[in-house]
Write an enzyme that holds these catalytic residues in place. Sequence first.
Site, mmCIF file in Angstrom:
data_model
loop_
_atom_site.group_PDB
_atom_site.id
_atom_site.type_symbol
_atom_site.label_atom_id
_atom_site.label_comp_id
_atom_site.label_asym_id
_atom_site.label_seq_id
_atom_site.Cartn_x
_atom_site.Cartn_y
_atom_site.Cartn_z
ATOM 1 C CG PHE A 117 -0.501 -5.880 4.187
ATOM 2 C CD1 PHE A 117 -0.724 -5.160 5.350
ATOM 3 C CD2 PHE A 117 -1.300 -6.630 3.664
ATOM 4 C CE1 PHE A 117 -2.141 -5.092 5.829
ATOM 5 C CE2 PHE A 117 -2.324 -6.736 4.045
ATOM 6 C CZ PHE A 117 -3.055 -6.010 5.063
ATOM 7 C CD GLU A 158 -1.273 8.105 9.152
ATOM 8 O OE1 GLU A 158 -0.967 8.942 8.167
ATOM 9 O OE2 GLU A 158 -2.313 7.273 8.862
ATOM 10 C CB CYS A 177 -0.967 0.163 1.156
ATOM 11 S SG CYS A 177 -1.975 -1.397 1.102
ATOM 12 C CG HIS A 195 -6.357 0.976 1.408
ATOM 13 N ND1 HIS A 195 -5.383 1.533 0.735
ATOM 14 C CD2 HIS A 195 -5.851 0.572 2.581
ATOM 15 C CE1 HIS A 195 -4.239 1.223 1.090
ATOM 16 N NE2 HIS A 195 -4.562 0.612 2.343
ATOM 17 C CG HIS A 251 -1.608 4.630 5.011
ATOM 18 N ND1 HIS A 251 -1.576 4.744 3.808
ATOM 19 C CD2 HIS A 251 -1.756 3.490 5.583
ATOM 20 C CE1 HIS A 251 -1.412 3.219 3.464
ATOM 21 N NE2 HIS A 251 -1.680 2.470 4.560
ATOM 22 C CE LYS A 301 -5.668 4.663 2.300
ATOM 23 N NZ LYS A 301 -4.515 5.487 2.246
#
Length: 412
Positions: free
Chosen positions: A400, A318, A167, A341, A307, A336
């Site tokens: 990831f 975050e 991502c 996403h 993010h 998002k």
Amino acid sequence: MPDSVGRFNVAVTGIGMVTAAGVGTRTAWKVIKDPEGTAAAPVPALAGMPAEIGCWIPEFDAAAVIGRRKAWRIDRSSQFAIAAAAEAVADSGLNPAGWDGTRVGVVLGSGIGGAASWEKQHHVLLDEGPLRVSPLLIPMLAVNMSAGYVAMEHGARGPNLVTATACASGTTAIGTARDLLRQGVCDVVITGGTEACLIPSIITGFSQMGALTGRHTDPRAASRPFDTDRDGFVPAEGAAVLVLERTHDARARGARVYANISGYGASADAHHATAPEPEGTGAELALRAALHDAGISPDSVDHVNAHGTSTPLNDAMESKLIRRVLGDRPAVTSVKGVVGHSLGAAGAIEAAVTALTIDQGLIPPTANLENLDPQIELDVVSKAPRAADVQVAVSNSFGFGGQNAVLVFTKS
């Protein structure tokens, strides 16, 4: 950390977007800055699956946008990239017919590549036998092909590659593109990210690991970054492409500059395959490296495009990271809540939005944020867009594998 060698600015002179908020930058930006703009809906291809919603792009007509002959032989992820790149190059004012293609690079990010083509042809193999499998399967599924096709469209014969950092892929691609300009390898780089994998196999995989929202009966309210009731992300498809040039080159030709990219940092958590390191210590390395690269102090950051996945673990991590490094001064948002996403394309879409935020002087709100998690001690923009003279902005991406990438944007 190495000594700073002085700020190196690259200019964002063109933007192209294909998102669930709209096809085209102007359309997408209008929806993203609308506090009521959310794009999640049931996805026909996912009917009957454990997770049936996503931010998909039903209005994207590949045949109309890139031509029927091209459309039928390439994967949807490459179709998005071609469309977004065409818009970005046109927006930049550059003319591919007149440029030196050996000095033009293409760097795109993608987490998964042509998964839809792979899944479709796998069914053909099982149902109809090997002789019915398309001879175009490999170029349709190979992750590098989106960059390859964009280069073919524009005669870009410089370095050509796709970054795959889950991502964070789109952000990694843009950072890599900036490095090519810094090293003098290219004069122009077409960069960004693309993803199109709203298909049963991939989305079921995310569902089985517990990463997705369970709010399937109310898709428009399902993605809610930083909200106390967030429960997972809404998967999406899309692409964004930026045209980057050295800032002094862009100014010399009188180009419009949306924003500068002045810093880039990357790191690894080295912690877990899918969960972020809880305190964000790995991500902090990337953030501090990006600020150092830009020669900017943490207390100078006005805005963070987070993010902000709407997952319990990511948003908690975050928020700790931002508070610890940047304090409570920056206005924070996550797009998002609107566009979902889009995995490998997410960082590129967020980079495009960050550049637009600086150019337009307007921070989009975080959609669906009704009750800020009390553990998140940040100034999160919600309910309405906020007018702001953003001089310095940060865009975070985490993937990831514990892969982190951060860009620092500055006003031109």
